[in-house]
Design an enzyme around this catalytic site. Sequence first.
Site: not given
Ligand code: G6P
Length: 632
Positions: A2, A27, A82, A108-109, A504, A508, A511, A527, A627
Site C-alpha cells: 500500500c 507498492r 494492496w 498501511n499495515g 531465482e 521470475k 511471478e 529425490h 514490490k
Molecule cells: C517482494 C518483491 C520481491 C522481493 C521481495 C523482498 O516479494 O515482490 O521482488 O524480492 O519482496 O523485497 P526486498 O525489498 O526486501 O528485497
Amino acid sequence: MCGIVGYLGYKAIAPLLVESLRTLEYRGYDSSGIAVYNNGTQNINIYKATGKLQNLVEVLPADLLMEPPIKNLQVGIGHIRWATHGAPTVENAHPHHGHHGEVVLVHNGIIENFAELKQVLQGKGYVFNSQTDTETVAHLLEDILKSHQHDFLPAVAELRRQLHGAYALTMMHKQAPGKLYVARQQAPLVIGVGNQGEYWVASDVVALVSYTNQIIYLEDGQYAELSEEGGVKLFGPDNTPVEVKIHTIQTGPLTIDKKGYKHFMLKEIYEQPDVVRNALLERITSDTSPVFIANDTPVSEKESVSIASLSQDVDRVIIIGCGTSYNAGMVAKYLIEELVRIPVEVEAAGEYRYRNPVLNDRCLVIAISQSGETADTLEALRLAIRSGAKTIALTNRPDSTMAREVGGVINVRAGVEVSVCATKSFVAQIVALYLLGIMMCEHRGVAEKLAELPELKKALLTLPVLMEAMLSNVDPLQKLARKYGHYTSMLFIARGVCFPAALEGALKLKEISYIHAEGYSGAELKHGPIALLDESMPVVSLLSDGAVFDKMLSNCQEAKARSAQMISVTNKAIPHGYENTFDDIISYPACHEWVAPLLGSIPLQLLSYYTAEFLGKDVDQPRNLAKSVTVE
Ligand code: G6P
C-alpha cells in the site's frame, strides 16, 4: 505494501496526490483513492476506484484537477492499496471514514486486534461498510474523540494504546480543516517539509523527491500534527514532545520513465551492465582491495561506520532476506564460505524472526533488502541488533528504515527499480556481496585464497561488457518463450554457485507468467521432483563450466530419460555424446566460475519476460504481488 500520501499547502491538490500515488504504484495497485477537504462545503470528499490509478483519475471531478481559483489552503490524503483484509472493491479501498464522517484516514499495515475492536464498536452501533481492518481504526478514532472533546492529539495517543499491529496512518479531522495527522508503528512514514508551512506525507520518500529534499523520518511509536501555523508537532511513544530532525536528502526528482522499452522490467534487464559498472565504481580495481565509500549513504550517522571493521572478528555470517534478496544471499554463501572460510547461513527472514537463533557479537548479520523496508527482514534485523550481533544492511535504499537502524550500510546502487519482478537489484546485490567477500578474504588473509582474488576481480570488471554482448541478441529467447509458453509447469536446475540462480529463474517465471515453476539442485532431482517428469514438464538447466559441469550433464541425462523437454543455458560447449540430451541450447559467454550466476541469470530473466509478454500478462504489475512487502 500500500502507498500513502498526504498534502497540506496551496498547490492544486488532486493532481499532486495522484502524481505522488503514481510513484508508489509499485507498492500495490488493486485500488486507490483520495480524500480532499472542501473549503466551500467544509466536508471531506472521498473519491475511490478499483484497478489502476488511471481509473481513479477518471472518477475525479474536473474542477478538482484544476488550479485552486483563490489562495485556499488545500489538505488531502491518498492511498494505493494492496489488499490484505477484504477483496479489492471500492468499499474496501481507502480512504475510510468514521461513522459520522468526522475522521477520514488512510492506512498501511495490519491491525491485528481489529476483529475484537470491531465487535465492540458494532455493539455501540457503529455500522461498517467494508471488510477492512482500517475502517475499524476510523470508527474507533471517532469513538475516542467523543470522550476527548474532539481534541485530536490525545485521541491519537489513546488510539495507539488500543491498536495492536502495524500501521502507518495519515488522518484528517473535519473539525481541524487545516491539519493533517500522522502516526507510525512498524510501517514506514515520512514527512516532507516545503516552504512556508507546506507539508507532504508519504510511505516512501520517492513520492516526495519531486517536491522537496527536506525530510522528517518518523520512528516507530511517533505521531505528529502538521499545520501551516503550528508546523510539525511531533510526539514519541510515551506521548511527550520530540525534537523534529529534518534531513536534507541528496536524491533529486526521479524520472520514472520506460525510456522506449515496452516494460520497466525489460528496461531494468537492459540496465544491468551499467548497474554492475556503478556497483563497482570507485570500489574496486583489478589490483586494489574493495572499499565501501563512507559517504555512499545519505544517512549521515552511518558515514563514520566502516564496513571493514564490522566484518572483522566474526566467526559466522548470517544472511537474511526474502524473495529475490534471499536468493542473492544464497549465491554469496558459496563465495564467502569458499574465500573467507567461515560458515555462512542464509535464512528466510520471516522464519528467522520467530526462531530463537543463536547470535552474539562474533556474528555478522547481513540483511539484504532492495527496499530496506520489508517487514520480515526488518524485524529479523532488529532481533540481530538486540542480540548484539554486528549488522549490515545491504540495500538499494540507503535512506530506508533498515539503513537508519543498522550498524553499517552497503548501497547496492541499482537505481530505482520499478518492475515488481526484481532483476537489476538481484545482480547488484550479488556484486556488492562479492565485494564484501573479497574484502573479508583480504582481511582474514586466507593465503591460498588470496591468490585467486586478482582473477575474480578481473572477472567482475569484465562483467558489463559480457552482459552487453548477451543483451545484443535476444532472438533465441523470444523463440524459446513462444515454444514453451503454453506449458503449465517447469523445473529449473543447477548446481554449485549457480544453484541459487535456478531458484531465482523459477521465481521470475512464476511471478510474471503464472506458470508453475520450481528451482532445484540437479542433485536433488532424483529425490522427488523426477517423479513429476514427462514430456509435459520442461526442464531448464543452468550449465556452467566448472567443478560440477559433468555432474549436471548426468542430471540432465536422467531428466531426458524421463522424456522431459530439456533446455540448456550454458557457457560451455555441450560435449559429444550429449547431442540428444537437449532440445534447445542457449549459449552465453565463457566466464569465471564465480560470475556464472550473474551472467546465467540474464537468459533466465529474459525467458520469463518474453514468456509473460507472449502470454499477454501484466509484466510490470503482476497479480497479487507488491514490490515492497511492509506487512507480515
Ligand atoms: C517482494 C518483491 C520481491 C522481493 C521481495 C523482498 O516479494 O515482490 O521482488 O524480492 O519482496 O523485497 P526486498 O525489498 O526486501 O528485497
